[in-house]
Design a protein around this motif. Structure first.
Motif, mmCIF file in Angstrom:
data_model
loop_
_atom_site.group_PDB
_atom_site.id
_atom_site.type_symbol
_atom_site.label_atom_id
_atom_site.label_comp_id
_atom_site.label_asym_id
_atom_site.label_seq_id
_atom_site.Cartn_x
_atom_site.Cartn_y
_atom_site.Cartn_z
ATOM 1 N N ILE A 33 8.066 8.381 6.017
ATOM 2 C CA ILE A 33 6.806 7.805 6.472
ATOM 3 C C ILE A 33 6.787 7.995 7.986
ATOM 4 C CG2 ILE A 33 6.358 6.085 4.680
ATOM 5 C CD1 ILE A 33 7.879 4.029 6.246
ATOM 6 N N SER A 34 5.582 8.133 8.543
ATOM 7 C CA SER A 34 5.565 8.243 9.998
ATOM 8 C C SER A 34 4.263 7.719 10.577
ATOM 9 C CB SER A 34 5.800 9.694 10.434
ATOM 10 O OG SER A 34 4.662 10.468 10.166
ATOM 11 N N ALA A 47 2.820 9.916 4.868
ATOM 12 C CA ALA A 47 3.969 9.643 4.015
ATOM 13 C C ALA A 47 4.190 10.837 3.110
ATOM 14 C CB ALA A 47 3.722 8.392 3.171
ATOM 15 N N GLY A 48 5.391 10.939 2.603
ATOM 16 C CA GLY A 48 5.678 12.045 1.693
ATOM 17 C C GLY A 48 6.885 11.740 0.826
ATOM 18 N N ALA A 49 6.927 12.403 -0.313
ATOM 19 C CA ALA A 49 8.080 12.309 -1.208
ATOM 20 C C ALA A 49 8.506 13.722 -1.575
ATOM 21 C CB ALA A 49 7.720 11.524 -2.469
ATOM 22 N N ARG A 97 12.604 2.557 -3.837
ATOM 23 C CA ARG A 97 13.800 1.956 -3.228
ATOM 24 C C ARG A 97 14.066 2.571 -1.860
ATOM 25 N NH1 ARG A 97 18.218 2.555 -7.709
ATOM 26 N NH2 ARG A 97 19.672 1.894 -6.097
ATOM 27 N N ALA A 98 13.929 3.889 -1.778
ATOM 28 C CA ALA A 98 14.156 4.559 -0.489
ATOM 29 C C ALA A 98 13.112 4.083 0.524
ATOM 30 C CB ALA A 98 14.098 6.072 -0.675
ATOM 31 N N LEU A 99 11.863 3.957 0.055
ATOM 32 C CA LEU A 99 10.795 3.483 0.946
ATOM 33 C C LEU A 99 11.100 2.084 1.480
ATOM 34 C CD1 LEU A 99 7.904 3.582 2.157
ATOM 35 C CD2 LEU A 99 7.074 2.704 -0.036
ATOM 36 N N ARG A 100 11.497 1.183 0.580
ATOM 37 C CA ARG A 100 11.809 -0.186 1.009
ATOM 38 C C ARG A 100 12.902 -0.202 2.075
ATOM 39 N NH1 ARG A 100 9.960 -4.371 -2.130
ATOM 40 N NH2 ARG A 100 9.122 -3.851 -4.190
ATOM 41 N N ASP A 122 0.831 -1.209 0.000
ATOM 42 C CA ASP A 122 0.000 0.000 0.000
ATOM 43 C C ASP A 122 0.863 1.256 0.000
ATOM 44 O OD1 ASP A 122 -2.275 -1.528 0.045
ATOM 45 O OD2 ASP A 122 -2.448 -1.517 2.233
ATOM 46 N N LEU A 123 1.913 1.204 0.784
ATOM 47 C CA LEU A 123 2.798 2.369 0.837
ATOM 48 C C LEU A 123 3.489 2.592 -0.506
ATOM 49 C CD1 LEU A 123 4.372 1.956 4.394
ATOM 50 C CD2 LEU A 123 2.870 3.804 3.628
ATOM 51 N N ILE A 124 3.838 1.492 -1.170
ATOM 52 C CA ILE A 124 4.480 1.617 -2.481
ATOM 53 C C ILE A 124 3.537 2.305 -3.458
ATOM 54 C CG2 ILE A 124 5.229 0.284 -4.511
ATOM 55 C CD1 ILE A 124 6.591 -1.670 -2.624
ATOM 56 N N GLU A 125 2.265 1.934 -3.387
ATOM 57 C CA GLU A 125 1.290 2.551 -4.286
ATOM 58 C C GLU A 125 1.183 4.053 -4.018
ATOM 59 O OE1 GLU A 125 -2.434 0.424 -4.392
ATOM 60 O OE2 GLU A 125 -3.405 2.180 -5.262
ATOM 61 N N VAL A 126 1.068 4.401 -2.746
ATOM 62 C CA VAL A 126 0.957 5.818 -2.374
ATOM 63 C C VAL A 126 2.210 6.578 -2.780
ATOM 64 C CG1 VAL A 126 0.863 7.378 -0.403
ATOM 65 C CG2 VAL A 126 -0.603 5.379 -0.447
ATOM 66 N N MET A 127 3.358 5.987 -2.483
ATOM 67 C CA MET A 127 4.615 6.662 -2.779
ATOM 68 C C MET A 127 4.783 6.842 -4.295
ATOM 69 S SD MET A 127 6.802 8.039 -0.822
ATOM 70 C CE MET A 127 7.000 7.276 0.793
#
Ligand SMILES: [Mg+2]
Length: 458
Positions: A306-307, A357-359, A342-345, A276-281
């Protein structure tokens, strides 16, 4: 009541934490490929080094004035940023990260004397991270930004204020609470501040305002709202209302921070799954990529965070962030999604209820001039080619890529944002044969074990 916490000369300050010998010396940080000055210490500003000034124009100052130039080290800055942000977040229930070195804190309902809280925040961030900050308090975000500007100016250039304001300015240095000023004091400070120093009033707008006789912040506060809305825009109108103390700046129409593009969101319900986070990111990365292309820039690094929610007191808390420098500056959605994911993982941990979350794209610069972007002498990072072959002709590929991105933008413009998107760009890019020039980069002290700072006996 909002606070705006901002690190002074962020990139230079991060470098100085690990190299105290740089304190008191003129220091600049150079953009990707060591092209332009993207951060300046106060001493470098005093030498006349301008923001974004090309390095070759000031290079002679190395010899004549002891100027120190360093290559940007975004991995270090991003990590220092997240340390600073997590400390600042402890001081108020709601934090809104605005840029790599600035956040708003909402002090609504927070008891205590704000200036004292601001000084405690400043002291703690300085002690725990080594980063000097300024804190501004105001009834609106625009006022908090302005208070922060006053906190910095009063510290760095007390002579900027007229003699009768010096004692007041001294009190406002480093931590400035507009809420504690009398109406007369606030007007005097606004009178002593140029209109171009207001959040969101850019160089063009301030030049036009000056022509119309509006030179100081006070002039703007007293101007006729309806007239200025006609002459300028609804943004200027909102700015005036905010300066008068009425909050009307929504997150979405807040002015973009300089030199970075960010997209972030709080979730309605906690998110725990990586997918889910990957999709959002990926959505965030697509959005910032589009805005990057709109302004004709490329990014050199991607910062993601992410927090969990400090409101959910029974949850274990986790608020990591990471910055991934790109081998090549890029405005390609696929490259940016890949980097963000990649950074998220690398920061995601299972078992946490993530609430936000944010980019953020950092290290921005103008797209290299030329007939086709990406046709320079350097190879382009290609996600779909695990083994880049820099000797192969790149002309066609780079050209097609640019065409693809503008087709993507056109389709999304016509059919709505997100009509066409990159399904999943999580495939890892292979090691690039071309690493950008960073001859003066300091070690990544806080994120690479092999580059950790070493203590030596004197
Ligand atoms: Mg700053």
């Amino acid at each position: 009541m909002f606070a705006l916490v901002d690190v002074n000369n962020m990139y230079v300050s991060c470098e100085r934490v690990f190299r105290p010998a740089l304190n008191g010396r003129p220091v600049v940080v150079l953009s990707n490929n060591d092209g332009a000055c993207i951060a300046r210490s106060n001493e470098a500003k005093d030498l006349g080094v301008r923001m974004a000034q090309p390095w070759f124009e000031v290079r002679h100052l190395e010899r004549t004035a002891g100027l120190v130039a360093l290559s940007a080290n975004f991995e270090l800055y991003g990590d220092m940023s997240s340390r600073m942000m997590s400390l600042a977040a402890e001081f108020a229930p709601r934090q809104e990260i605005y840029s790599i070195d600035e956040c708003f804190l909402d002090f609504e309902g927070v008891p205590g004397e704000r200036s004292a809280i601001g000084r405690e925040l400043r002291r703690k961030v300085l002690q725990w991270t080594g980063l000097p900050t300024s804190v501004g308090f105001g009834a609106t975000k625009t006022l908090a930004k302005l208070a922060n500007h006053v906190a910095k100016t009063a510290e760095r250039k007390p002579g900027h204020y007229p003699p009768e304001l010096r004692a007041l300015a001294q009190r406002l240095a480093q931590v400035c609470d507009f809420g504690r000023l009398t109406a007369g004091e606030l007007e005097a400070v606004m009178q002593a501040t140029e209109v171009g120093d207001v959040w969101g009033i850019g160089r063009k707008t301030s030049a036009r305002l000056n022509e119309g006789g509006i030179r100081t912040v006070l002039d703007l506060v007293r101007a006729d709202v309806a007239t200025l809305r006609r002459q300028f825009s609804v943004v200027v109108e909102k700015t005036i209302r905010e300066l008068r103390g009425t909050p009307c700046m929504d997150v979405n129409d807040a002015p973009e921070a300089n030199q970075q593009i960010m997209c972030s969101r709080s979730f309605g319900a906690p998110v725990t799954e990586l997918s889910d986070l990957i999709e959002v990111m990926s959505q965030f990365a697509s959005q910032v990529a589009r805005r990057l292309r709109e302004q004709g820039s490329v990014a050199g690094a991607v910062h993601v965070f992410i927090s969990t929610s400090p409101y959910r007191r029974n949850d274990r808390q986790h608020a990591p962030s990471a910055t991934l420098p790109l081998p090549q500056p890029s405005a390609d959605t696929r490259v940016l999604i890949s980097a963000a994911v990649r950074a998220l993982r690398s920061i995601y941990r299972p078992g946490f209820n993530y609430a936000k979350a944010g980019a953020m794209l950092v290290d921005l610069h103008a797209q290299a001039p030329g007939p086709e972007p990406g046709q320079g002498s350097q190879a382009t990072l290609d996600l779909f080619e695990p083994d880049p072959q820099p000797q192969a002709p790149l002309r066609g590929r780079a050209g097609e890529r640019t065409d693809l991105m503008s087709a993507l933008d056109t389709l999304n413009e016509r059919f709505g944002r997100g009509a066409v998107a990159v399904a999943s760009a999580t495939r890892r890019a292979g090691p690039s044969a071309h690493v950008s020039r960073q001859e003066r980069r300091s070690p990544r002290y806080t994120t690479r074990l092999e580059e950790i700072a070493k203590a030596r006996a004197a």
